[in-house]
Each structure stands twice: as structure tokens, then as C-alpha cells.
Design a protein around this motif. Structure first.
Motif, PDB file in Angstrom:
ATOM      1  N   PRO A 256       0.978  -0.035  -4.888  1.00 32.53           N
ATOM      2  CA  PRO A 256       0.540  -1.194  -4.570  1.00 32.53           C
ATOM      3  C   PRO A 256      -0.086  -2.108  -5.670  1.00 32.53           C
ATOM      4  CG  PRO A 256      -0.456   0.606  -3.158  1.00 32.53           C
ATOM      5  CD  PRO A 256       0.222   1.112  -4.068  1.00 32.53           C
TER       6      PRO A 256
ATOM      7  N   GLN B 135       4.093  -4.715   2.343  1.00 26.08           N
ATOM      8  CA  GLN B 135       3.520  -3.741   2.936  1.00 26.08           C
ATOM      9  C   GLN B 135       1.990  -4.006   2.395  1.00 26.08           C
ATOM     10  OE1 GLN B 135       6.022  -2.045   5.178  1.00 26.08           O
ATOM     11  NE2 GLN B 135       4.387  -0.663   4.506  1.00 26.08           N
ATOM     12  N   LEU B 136       1.052  -4.423   3.368  1.00 21.75           N
ATOM     13  CA  LEU B 136      -0.314  -4.212   3.097  1.00 21.75           C
ATOM     14  C   LEU B 136      -1.098  -2.911   3.340  1.00 21.75           C
ATOM     15  CD1 LEU B 136      -1.711  -7.523   4.780  1.00 21.75           C
ATOM     16  CD2 LEU B 136      -0.466  -7.337   2.572  1.00 21.75           C
ATOM     17  N   SER B 137      -1.976  -2.780   1.980  1.00 24.51           N
ATOM     18  CA  SER B 137      -2.642  -1.384   1.977  1.00 24.51           C
ATOM     19  C   SER B 137      -3.910  -1.361   2.049  1.00 24.51           C
ATOM     20  CB  SER B 137      -1.939  -0.206   1.118  1.00 24.51           C
ATOM     21  OG  SER B 137      -1.993  -0.903  -0.122  1.00 24.51           O
TER      22      SER B 137
ATOM     23  N   GLU C 282      -1.090   1.705   5.394  1.00 18.74           N
ATOM     24  CA  GLU C 282      -0.403   0.448   5.252  1.00 18.74           C
ATOM     25  C   GLU C 282       0.406  -0.181   6.504  1.00 18.74           C
ATOM     26  OE1 GLU C 282       2.052   0.778   1.772  1.00 18.74           O
ATOM     27  OE2 GLU C 282       3.565   1.812   2.703  1.00 18.74           O
TER      28      GLU C 282
ATOM     29  N   ILE D  63      -7.595  -5.441  -1.659  1.00 21.46           N
ATOM     30  CA  ILE D  63      -6.382  -5.136  -0.822  1.00 21.46           C
ATOM     31  C   ILE D  63      -5.167  -4.851  -1.537  1.00 21.46           C
ATOM     32  CG2 ILE D  63      -5.691  -7.356  -0.096  1.00 21.46           C
ATOM     33  CD1 ILE D  63      -5.513  -6.123   2.793  1.00 21.46           C
TER      34      ILE D  63
ATOM     35  N   ILE E 109      -0.987  -4.757  -1.997  1.00 23.10           N
ATOM     36  CA  ILE E 109       0.377  -5.086  -1.227  1.00 23.10           C
ATOM     37  C   ILE E 109       1.472  -4.445  -2.348  1.00 23.10           C
ATOM     38  CG2 ILE E 109      -0.652  -7.248  -0.460  1.00 23.10           C
ATOM     39  CD1 ILE E 109       1.125  -8.784  -2.745  1.00 23.10           C
ATOM     40  N   ARG E 110       2.655  -4.138  -1.382  1.00 22.51           N
ATOM     41  CA  ARG E 110       3.938  -3.830  -2.106  1.00 22.51           C
ATOM     42  C   ARG E 110       4.993  -4.958  -1.601  1.00 22.51           C
ATOM     43  NH1 ARG E 110       6.669   0.504  -0.598  1.00 22.51           N
ATOM     44  NH2 ARG E 110       5.569   1.083   1.173  1.00 22.51           N
TER      45      ARG E 110
END
Length: 281
Positions: free
Chosen positions: A7, A51-53, A59, A97, A99-100
Motif C-alpha cells: 500500500p 484498494q483502501l487498507s 482492505e 490509510i 491505498i493500492r
């Protein structure tokens, strides 16, 4: 992304309460690393997702709800529907936070030059259409496209998203806006009814037009045939799918649709492409 599984560290810069009941909120995230920001916006195209993780929580995939020209942030509109999204809703400005992304393909906007655009959305799935519309509305892009027709529905007026922007769209001579809610409300001056029925009433012209549909599966199911009946060809109708996406990069196989992976080959498909795939949506 240098590492598709790692991420990108982000910071919550702004939180917007979108709906009256607070069930939908937009989160504007900024980059900790300028190099990550540059790489992200170089790759981003409206219609993609991330993709939020959150460390220790997991996620999940969310469509990008901002245009690249809006600023140095990436916006996501999140509905509170479970444990992970509840954790996001409890976050504060300044929290970190991951993200991917951007992941998947986006809308083929380069093929739509000179065409009118019919945007049809429902509920929180309107977020990627909002990003698409905002992208095209930038002065540098706006001249490349024709008229924009927006048909957007929600269950009630209190659940409508992006209210200030949509209110301003009514004042633009190059846009035609049609909002709808499911049941009548006092003071509501726009359409009442489900989105497919509103599309029938509005009857947007298929001449030199592209239609983009994003919404709950039942809305999409009944809207696509109406567009075909109005004269839109399968090649001129696009939709965005969500189907059990997990890894986001076509490795886990959870979102396959025939030979295609929603996360990698989609989420954007034309109706012509969908007509060649198994009907297991």
C-alpha cells in the motif's frame, strides 16, 4: 506502483458528510511521498479503483471519486455497511490509510471525443461517474466533448451525493440534469421513480452519443435494455462492474467472469464485451 501488493501511505486531509444520515462520507486523501503522488496521477484514468487498507483491519476496493485536476488529493466515497467501512467512518482528519492503485481499466474517454455523454447513475455507485463528469468539465477537456446528460437517482433526497456540485450543474448551458428519488417527498421538484423509468421518460438521444451506466446491479440490469431500445448500440453503452474483487490485480481469481477478471480487465466494460461473457453477474 513499484510493488502491486504494498500500500501507498496516505493521510486523511478532509472528510465530507455526504448524506443526511451520515451513511455515506467522502474522504480526501493526500500523499505522504511526492513521488507516489506523481506516479499515481500519471497512471490514473476516471473509472479506475483503489484498494483502501487499514493495518489490522484489512482492505477493500473503492471507486475513485475525484478528477486528477481537482488537487493533490484522491477522493473516495464510502458507505458504512460493515466492519471495515465502519473503521473508515470512525477515522479522523490526519489519520493514516493505505491505498493500492490506481487499479483496473477506466473509461475509454479518448474514444469519445466529439460525442455527447449520457451519464446514468444510482446510489453510491455514482462516485466514479462523478469523477468522469468532473474530468470532462475541466476547460482543457470540455471542448473535446458534446453535451452532457446526467440522470442520477437515490432512494431519498437525503441520500443524494455531491449536492453542491450537482446544484451548480443545473446552471450550466452545456449540461442537462435529471435527478430522481424512489418515492415522493414534500418539496422535491424533480423526478420521482426508479432510474430505468426515468431513462424512459428522458429518452436521451443515441445520435453521436455514449451512455455510461453505474449503479446497483438491479438498476443496471433494467437500464441497459432500455438504452438498446432507445437506439444505443452495444458498442456505445458502458458500465462498471463489481464482483467479489479481493486482490485487485487478477491473481486470486475471485472476480473472474468467463475469461475476464473484473479487477484487471474491468471494471469498465462495454455492453458489446459483456454480451460475449457468461451471464453470471
Amino acid at each position: 506502483m513499484k510493488n502491486i501488493y504494498k500500500p501507498i501511505p496516505m493521510r486523511i486531509e478532509r472528510i465530507i458528510r455526504e448524506t443526511d444520515d451520515g451513511s455515506l462520507r467522502s474522504f480526501e486523501l493526500t500523499f505522504n511521498n511526492p513521488a507516489d503522488e506523481k506516479a499515481f496521477f500519471k497512471a490514473y484514468n476516471p473509472g479506475q479503483f483503489c484498494q483502501l487498507s487499514i493495518f489490522g483491519k484489512g482492505e477493500a476496493p473503492f471507486g475513485i471519486a475525484s478528477a486528477a485536476w481537482e488537487g493533490n488529493f484522491v477522493r473516495f466515497t464510502v458507505q458504512n455497511v460493515g466492519s471495515f467501512t465502519d473503521t473508515i467512518h470512525r477515522a479522523k482528519v490526519g489519520d493514516e490509510i493505505g491505498i493500492r492503485g490506481p487499479l483496473g481499466n477506466g473509461f475509454p474517454i479518448w474514444d469519445w471525443n466529439g460525442k455527447d455523454l449520457v451519464v446514468i447513475g444510482g446510489g453510491c455507485a455514482f462516485s466514479t461517474l462523478y469523477a468522469l463528469t468532473k474530468h470532462i468539465m475541466h476547460p482543457k477537456q470540455r471542448k473535446d466533448y458534446g453535451r452532457i446528460v446526467v440522470i442520477y437517482g437515490a432512494r431519498s433526497s437525503g441520500l443524494c451525493l455531491y449536492k453542491p456540485d450537482i446544484k451548480s450543474w443545473y446552471e450550466r448551458p452545456d449540461m442537462e440534469i435529471h435527478q430522481a428519488i424512489d418515492v415522493p417527498e414534500e418539496g422535491w421538484d424533480f423526478h420521482t421513480g426508479y432510474v430505468p423509468d426515468v431513462v424512459k421518460v428522458v429518452a436521451p438521444s443515441p445520435k453521436n452519443s455514449v451512455a455510461v451506466v453505474c449503479g446497483p446491479p438491479i438498476m443496471t440490469k433494467f437500464t441497459l435494455p432500455i438504452l438498446v431500445d432507445l437506439g444505443f448500440t452495444p458498442e456505445s453503452i458502458y458500465t462498471s462492474l463489481e464482483k467479489r474483487m479481493k486482490c485487485g490485480v487478477g491473481k486470486c481469481g475471485r472476480c473472474n467472469l468467463g475469461t475476464q477478471y473484473i479487477c484487471k480487465d474491468g471494471p469498465v466494460f462495454s455492453l458489446a464485451e459483456l454480451n460475449e461473457l457468461p451471464l453470471d453477474l
